[in-house]
Design an enzyme around this catalytic site. Structure first.
Site, PDB file in Angstrom:
ATOM      1  N   LYS A 186     -26.141  64.764  18.316  1.00 55.31           N
ATOM      2  CA  LYS A 186     -26.111  63.882  19.485  1.00 55.31           C
ATOM      3  C   LYS A 186     -25.155  62.692  19.324  1.00 55.31           C
ATOM      4  O   LYS A 186     -24.548  62.253  20.292  1.00 55.31           O
ATOM      5  CB  LYS A 186     -27.517  63.368  19.812  1.00 55.31           C
ATOM      6  CG  LYS A 186     -28.433  64.460  20.384  1.00 55.31           C
ATOM      7  CD  LYS A 186     -29.754  63.886  20.833  1.00 55.31           C
ATOM      8  CE  LYS A 186     -30.640  64.973  21.405  1.00 55.31           C
ATOM      9  NZ  LYS A 186     -31.854  64.463  22.034  1.00 55.31           N
ATOM     10  N   ASP A 195     -31.908  62.185  28.335  1.00 56.93           N
ATOM     11  CA  ASP A 195     -33.209  62.059  27.660  1.00 56.93           C
ATOM     12  C   ASP A 195     -34.048  60.920  28.257  1.00 56.93           C
ATOM     13  O   ASP A 195     -35.260  61.062  28.444  1.00 56.93           O
ATOM     14  CB  ASP A 195     -33.019  61.800  26.158  1.00 56.93           C
ATOM     15  CG  ASP A 195     -32.634  63.069  25.402  1.00 56.93           C
ATOM     16  OD1 ASP A 195     -32.981  64.174  25.857  1.00 56.93           O
ATOM     17  OD2 ASP A 195     -31.980  62.945  24.344  1.00 56.93           O
TER      18      ASP A 195
END
Ligand code: ATR
Length: 284
Positions: A73, A110
């Site tokens: 990420k 997210d």
């Protein structure tokens, strides 16, 4: 029966290492089938130190886009040509999209997934209503802290075993975040509207966090990003105390929805029980 792959099939996927356990292919392919979209979603496991080379091979639009999971990420954010403000604030990307001119755009869904999960399983939860405690100071925690502050939380208390890491995250995300040591979690829980576990503690096979949830107000919501088991020891304790709970599977599904839209240009159909399918897969 699986729809045939055609000359128009849109391809997207998820990259992680390891990735075989990912529920994202199941979720996206179920939505694709139900929506009748000519598309497919696959999983990739590039070598941990070769993510940039892997992404370079996709530049120009070989595929529509990529979800990114552990451990990629942060590197995903660093190699992108265009970065959304929310990915910048989270210091991580879970979504890369490929332009035909070779550019790569990074985004992070997210935080939106977290807030959507809270809205669904704890209706009425308002991030603006008071302080929130986030357990952990890794990438997942930083994303949650950034999303909560952006959503108007007046204060986010970053509660971590290693205080220096919590201080670093608090310094990076800016005004509104404070660092607290895990062994003083009881004080950090005073007056909170929610406690969110963003550590891996509680995951099957790992020790659970021992935090004094009884120090939270009765109205506090307890959320766990860990979804294996679905009811973690933290959520079980919260339920015992009568606190409302939100599980990590809801967050996983909700962060997938905006990715689906970015890849395939359609909202996921509402009438597919992806949660039930994911639960079946988790039990297998
Ligand atoms: P991620 O990117 O998924 O957030 P990470 O960067 O490895 O993962 O961060 C993991 C977080 O979980 C850290 O905040 C870690 O605490 P430390 O900073 O003290 O290492 C926390 N964590 C993991 N296991 C834990 C445990 N058993 N007890 C307390 N904290 C734990």
């Amino acid at each position: 029966m699986k729809p045939p792959i055609t000359g128009r099939t849109l391809v997207a996927g998820v990259a992680g290492q390891p990735v075989a356990h990912s529920l994202s292919p199941l979720i996206h392919n179920a939505w694709l089938a139900a929506a009748g979209i000519d598309g497919v979603y696959v999983a990739f496991a590039p070598d941990a130190d070769r993510f940039e080379v892997f992404v370079d091979g996709l530049r120009g639009g070989a595929i529509r886009g990529l979800n990114v999971t552990i451990p990629f990420k942060e590197v995903a954010l660093s190699i992108a040509d265009v970065v959304s403000p929310r990915a910048q604030k989270a210091a991580a990307a879970n979504l890369l999209t490929f332009e035909t001119d070779g550019r790569v755009t990074a985004d992070n869904t997210d935080g939106a997934g977290l807030l959507m999960a809270m809205a669904i399983q704890a209706p009425g939860f308002d991030p603006k209503a008071g302080p929130v405690a986030v357990l952990g100071a890794g990438g997942a925690a930083r994303g949650a802290v950034a999303a909560l502050l952006t959503a108007g939380a007046p204060q986010v208390r970053i509660v971590n075993r290693t205080l220096a890491k919590a201080e670093a995250v608090a310094g990076a995300v800016g005004l509104g975040a404070v660092a607290c040591p895990l062994d003083a979690a009881g004080r950090a829980f005073d007056g909170v509207t929610a406690v969110i576990n963003a550590t891996s503690a509680g995951l099957t096979g790992q020790p659970a966090l021992d935090v004094p949830l009884e120090a939270t107000p009765e109205t506090a919501v307890v959320m766990d990003m860990v979804y294996k088991p679905l009811e973690t020891p933290l959520l079980a304790r919260a339920r015992q105390l009568g606190r409302r709970t939100v599980d990590g599977l809801e967050m996983l599904i909700r962060q997938a929805a905006p990715s689906f839209e970015a890849f395939y240009g359609a909202t996921p159909p509402a009438d597919v029980d992806v949660r039930g399918m994911a639960l079946d897969a988790l039990e297998r």
